[in-house]
Write a protein that holds these residues in place. Sequence first.
Motif, PDB file in Angstrom:
ATOM      1  N   PHE A 134       0.861  -1.099   0.004  1.00  0.00           N
ATOM      2  CA  PHE A 134      -0.021  -0.001   0.104  1.00  0.00           C
ATOM      3  C   PHE A 134       1.111   1.277  -0.063  1.00  0.00           C
ATOM      4  N   VAL A 135       0.811   1.931  -1.000  1.00  0.00           N
ATOM      5  CA  VAL A 135       1.805   3.167  -1.228  1.00  0.00           C
ATOM      6  C   VAL A 135       1.118   4.476  -0.913  1.00  0.00           C
ATOM      7  N   LEU A 136       1.569   5.049   0.242  1.00  0.00           N
ATOM      8  CA  LEU A 136       1.058   6.417   0.679  1.00  0.00           C
ATOM      9  C   LEU A 136       1.933   7.473   0.699  1.00  0.00           C
ATOM     10  N   ASP A 137       1.472   8.751   0.669  1.00  0.00           N
ATOM     11  CA  ASP A 137       2.199   9.808   0.406  1.00  0.00           C
ATOM     12  C   ASP A 137       1.830  10.903   1.652  1.00  0.00           C
ATOM     13  N   PHE A 138       3.186  11.435   2.139  1.00  0.00           N
ATOM     14  CA  PHE A 138       2.746  12.413   3.106  1.00  0.00           C
ATOM     15  C   PHE A 138       3.741  13.758   2.780  1.00  0.00           C
ATOM     16  N   ASP A 139       3.023  14.804   2.435  1.00  0.00           N
ATOM     17  CA  ASP A 139       3.928  16.078   2.256  1.00  0.00           C
ATOM     18  C   ASP A 139       3.460  17.045   3.465  1.00  0.00           C
ATOM     19  N   GLY A 140       4.512  17.144   4.106  1.00  0.00           N
ATOM     20  CA  GLY A 140       4.236  17.723   5.395  1.00  0.00           C
ATOM     21  C   GLY A 140       4.536  19.270   5.435  1.00  0.00           C
ATOM     22  N   ASP A 141       3.442  19.980   5.942  1.00  0.00           N
ATOM     23  CA  ASP A 141       3.570  21.457   6.372  1.00  0.00           C
ATOM     24  C   ASP A 141       3.937  21.739   7.728  1.00  0.00           C
ATOM     25  N   ILE A 142       3.879  22.814   8.179  1.00  0.00           N
ATOM     26  CA  ILE A 142       4.232  23.200   9.416  1.00  0.00           C
ATOM     27  C   ILE A 142       3.159  22.489  10.536  1.00  0.00           C
ATOM     28  N   VAL A 160       3.206  -1.349   4.001  1.00  0.00           N
ATOM     29  CA  VAL A 160       2.944   0.020   3.813  1.00  0.00           C
ATOM     30  C   VAL A 160       4.026   0.739   3.433  1.00  0.00           C
ATOM     31  N   LEU A 161       4.090   1.346   2.317  1.00  0.00           N
ATOM     32  CA  LEU A 161       5.443   2.179   1.924  1.00  0.00           C
ATOM     33  C   LEU A 161       4.817   3.620   1.852  1.00  0.00           C
ATOM     34  N   LEU A 162       5.413   4.252   2.620  1.00  0.00           N
ATOM     35  CA  LEU A 162       4.893   5.687   2.936  1.00  0.00           C
ATOM     36  C   LEU A 162       6.170   6.608   2.302  1.00  0.00           C
ATOM     37  N   ARG A 163       5.938   7.188   1.067  1.00  0.00           N
ATOM     38  CA  ARG A 163       6.718   8.298   0.677  1.00  0.00           C
ATOM     39  C   ARG A 163       6.783   9.670   1.505  1.00  0.00           C
ATOM     40  N   LEU A 164       7.640   9.913   2.417  1.00  0.00           N
ATOM     41  CA  LEU A 164       7.665  11.122   3.312  1.00  0.00           C
ATOM     42  C   LEU A 164       8.577  12.251   3.221  1.00  0.00           C
ATOM     43  N   GLU A 165       7.853  13.398   3.235  1.00  0.00           N
ATOM     44  CA  GLU A 165       8.854  14.658   2.946  1.00  0.00           C
ATOM     45  C   GLU A 165       8.262  15.634   3.657  1.00  0.00           C
ATOM     46  N   SER A 166       9.057  16.020   4.720  1.00  0.00           N
ATOM     47  CA  SER A 166       8.659  16.863   5.797  1.00  0.00           C
ATOM     48  C   SER A 166       9.934  17.432   6.276  1.00  0.00           C
ATOM     49  N   GLY A 167       9.963  18.744   6.699  1.00  0.00           N
ATOM     50  CA  GLY A 167      11.093  19.369   7.561  1.00  0.00           C
ATOM     51  C   GLY A 167      10.572  19.726   8.984  1.00  0.00           C
ATOM     52  N   GLY A 168       9.268  19.191   9.412  1.00  0.00           N
ATOM     53  CA  GLY A 168       8.966  19.304  10.747  1.00  0.00           C
ATOM     54  C   GLY A 168       7.846  20.372  10.746  1.00  0.00           C
ATOM     55  N   GLY A 169       7.372  20.500  12.197  1.00  0.00           N
ATOM     56  CA  GLY A 169       6.444  21.570  12.448  1.00  0.00           C
ATOM     57  C   GLY A 169       6.178  21.369  13.781  1.00  0.00           C
ATOM     58  N   THR A 170       4.726  21.707  13.927  1.00  0.00           N
ATOM     59  CA  THR A 170       4.321  21.615  15.573  1.00  0.00           C
ATOM     60  C   THR A 170       4.290  20.396  16.070  1.00  0.00           C
TER      61      THR A 170
END
Length: 328
Positions: free
Chosen positions: A95-103, A128-138
Amino acid sequence: MAFIQEYGLFLAKIATLVAAAVVVVALAARARGGRGEREGLRVRRLNDRYDEMRRRIEHQAERGGRLRRRLARAGKRRNRSRRAGEGEARLPRVFVLDFDGDIRASAVDSLREEVSAVLKSARSDDEVLLRLESGGGTVPSYGLAASQLARLREKDIRVTVCVDRIAASGGYLMAAVADHIVAAPFAVVGSIGVVAQLPNLHRLLKRHDIDFELHTAGEHKRTLTVFGRNTEAGREKFREELDAVHGLFKEHIARYRPQLAVDQVATGEYWLGTRARELGLVDAVGTSDDLLLERAERMELVELHWERHEPLTRRLSLVLESALARLR
């Protein structure tokens, strides 16, 4: 007079950003207008995409026997895997998921729905394969996002996180939950730390004879303030709270990656993928593309995306927030 000019310039910048955000949201709303406004789960089989690529190459390659033979061998391996699974209900799935993170980690609203969908249909041999991109946030938002991945781990579903560009701070808080972390050679990984900053305008207000009153009930209800006079006791309490959050961050990392020397890497620094592998922050160096191609040879790839209808005000605030973040 200088203060008024600076304030006017600041307002002009904000107005420009708001106007740009309105235009962007309006164009986005028009683009999606014909697709309807309903929420729902979008499912796409990625194996078909790769098979179509292969067919097009084979069709176009008039000369290239070696390439055709290589593709043919790959096709035979895939077919053997499919035939081996014909006696079962289906092949194992990724299962391929994407997470494009904002603040504010606003993508967590979709992630929680996608995870629930996986839990409803996954078997023990699925992944589950999550393609993750985030610089962090709260902290609360990324803590919730990490908890969504923990739901999968608790049900013994293997989780792989791929970091093609960045997983820092809250992004790494999420990645650490995975059974296996893969990062591109130059992806940014780490930043295991906590930061908080705020301006203090007390002296500026005092210079212009502007009073500001803050009334609280509770000794530590407000440790630092933007407009009032900050005290050393308030600063010390604020730092104490940051240290407590940092301690929980390190405990979280140690729980899911016990082999990692947490104190060595929990300095707020970040590393590129290759170095992160040497330190144990990630398990392998590579890209999500390589992993998907490898899995496609023996598993069914199912991409999930929960589409949400966001109100205009919500979309506007997210665009504006992103623009302001870039100015910092």
